[in-house]
Design a protein around this motif. Sequence first.
Motif, PDB file in Angstrom:
ATOM      1  N   ASN A 472      -9.936  -5.328  -4.050  1.00 29.52           N
ATOM      2  CA  ASN A 472      -9.160  -4.359  -4.834  1.00 29.52           C
ATOM      3  C   ASN A 472      -9.219  -3.004  -4.138  1.00 29.52           C
ATOM      4  O   ASN A 472     -10.119  -2.732  -3.357  1.00 29.52           O
ATOM      5  N   TYR A 473      -8.241  -2.156  -4.452  1.00 23.60           N
ATOM      6  CA  TYR A 473      -8.253  -0.766  -4.006  1.00 23.60           C
ATOM      7  C   TYR A 473      -8.157   0.143  -5.227  1.00 23.60           C
ATOM      8  O   TYR A 473      -7.493  -0.207  -6.218  1.00 23.60           O
ATOM      9  N   ILE A 474      -8.797   1.292  -5.149  1.00 29.69           N
ATOM     10  CA  ILE A 474      -8.586   2.329  -6.147  1.00 29.69           C
ATOM     11  C   ILE A 474      -8.328   3.649  -5.418  1.00 29.69           C
ATOM     12  O   ILE A 474      -8.939   3.936  -4.385  1.00 29.69           O
ATOM     13  N   PHE A 475      -7.405   4.426  -5.967  1.00 27.08           N
ATOM     14  CA  PHE A 475      -7.048   5.721  -5.395  1.00 27.08           C
ATOM     15  C   PHE A 475      -7.201   6.794  -6.461  1.00 27.08           C
ATOM     16  O   PHE A 475      -6.607   6.697  -7.545  1.00 27.08           O
ATOM     17  N   ALA A 476      -7.996   7.812  -6.154  1.00 28.35           N
ATOM     18  CA  ALA A 476      -8.209   8.900  -7.111  1.00 28.35           C
ATOM     19  C   ALA A 476      -6.921   9.703  -7.279  1.00 28.35           C
ATOM     20  O   ALA A 476      -6.213   9.979  -6.314  1.00 28.35           O
ATOM     21  N   LYS A 477      -6.637  10.075  -8.516  1.00 26.41           N
ATOM     22  CA  LYS A 477      -5.492  10.936  -8.820  1.00 26.41           C
ATOM     23  C   LYS A 477      -5.978  12.366  -9.055  1.00 26.41           C
ATOM     24  O   LYS A 477      -7.180  12.620  -9.183  1.00 26.41           O
TER      25      LYS A 477
END
Length: 522
Positions: A472-477
């Motif tokens: 999985n990937y997560i990207f901070a907003k």
Amino acid sequence: MPHTPRILWTDDEIDLLRPHVLFLEDKGYAVDTAANGADAINLVREQAYDLVLLDEQMPGMDGLETLTEIKRLRADVPVVMVTKSEEERLMEEALGERISDYLTKPVNPSQILLTCKRLLERTRLRQESTAQGYLQSFGEIGHAVDTARTADAWVTLYQRLVRYDMELQGDEGARQIFHDQYQKANRAFGQFVEDRYADWVATDRSRDDERPLLSHEVVAQHVLPHVEADDAPVVFFVIDCMRYDQWQMLRPLLQDRFDMQVDFHFGILPTATPYARNAIFSGLLPRDFVERFPQVWAGEDTEHSRNQHEELLLQQLVKRHRMQLNLRYDKLITTDDGRSFAQSVHNVTQHDLAAVVVNFVDILAHSRSDSDVLKELAPNEPAYRSLTRTWFEHSWLLEALQSLAAQGATVVLTTDHGAIRSLRSSKVIGDRETSTALRYKYGRNLQCDEEDAVFVRNPETFGLPQHSLSTNYIFAKEDFYFVYPTNFHHYENRYRDTMQHGGISMEEMMLPVATLTPKSRA
């Protein structure tokens, strides 16, 4: 208490000007007087003045001699020369910035007052006007944030916000309102990217006018057409980690040498060097890049270890476009690298296309995160921008660009990603194989607050490599940064207020592409 502007008026007939002095004092100025140049110099040596009114023709030491000594003592004090005739040399002095203005005798009180206001209060008046303009536009900007549905609309809005961010100074109330609205805009931009990014990746840009240009399309769209069309050599600069507002600080230093066309591209995700800059030089999304060049991607996952093959990638990109070019590639990391490049920049124009990677701005961003001294010098966005301009103004890069303009080269200048001042922490849970970056992570079974991040369960849809079936990937907003629960407060404090990249924000993703054409070719 507000500062009372202090004026020094020097004239050999100063007694005859007493009514003018009283008029200025009545308008709130503190006025000292001198009847000759020597007395004026003594006063300037003892007292800091905001403005000097100086008679040009005086017995003994004349106005220009007095001016020279005043500027030696107080180089930054504005001087208005009062003269009996409008001589060309006075205009030359004004253009040379030794004097700020000149007035022709006889002067009247209103004329003097207007000059004082213009020179002493223009900053305050401009700040008040900008604040008033912003507050009047607050509702309109809010509506634009709520209704922006295309990449072009977001670029236009971002340019407007950056302009206010750079001009809105002095009014803390207005700046706080602006900060809240800017934060709201970044929140909405994160949602916009989350909703559209998969479609951008899946769609050919030629079939969708609303789809933005992405990192991997910059060379084909903005560089190779100039190589084909121009007789002049083309030099392509990629300044690592340069935001649009930083470019706006550099732009005025180039406008006397170049005509400039500024477009935008959207940085691919993650907005980090191993992904975004490889995308620029390969012309491929990370997913396709890893498939085509697995040997490049193999090895240690660090910020720069996967960017060691950019020359090869550019050669392959040019080859796919069926072009045979004499290529040159330079990566400039240290100051010595840059100086050496600037001294031999004439060699660059012997190639059809030269590509140059400049690492200083990225080093500046990381150094600010690690250095208390730099954080003190650049505690906020305006100071960070100013630090960038100070470097550029005295840099080998400006020297090199000026030389390229003189040689008639076309320059295309862009960046791989921007950076954001990370102020809010968000807890993340992952295993020991999870990547270490603060604004994005990939790994197995990642968990985080999905209000703070974009969660990508199927990397393929975002054009990303899938390291395993469960990646999985997560990207901070917005301005969030990821922190693990272990020793949470220690790492939260350590990384708060550092410049980071890899996530989704206007600063990291909306990136300038400037095409610079030498004015000497016009």
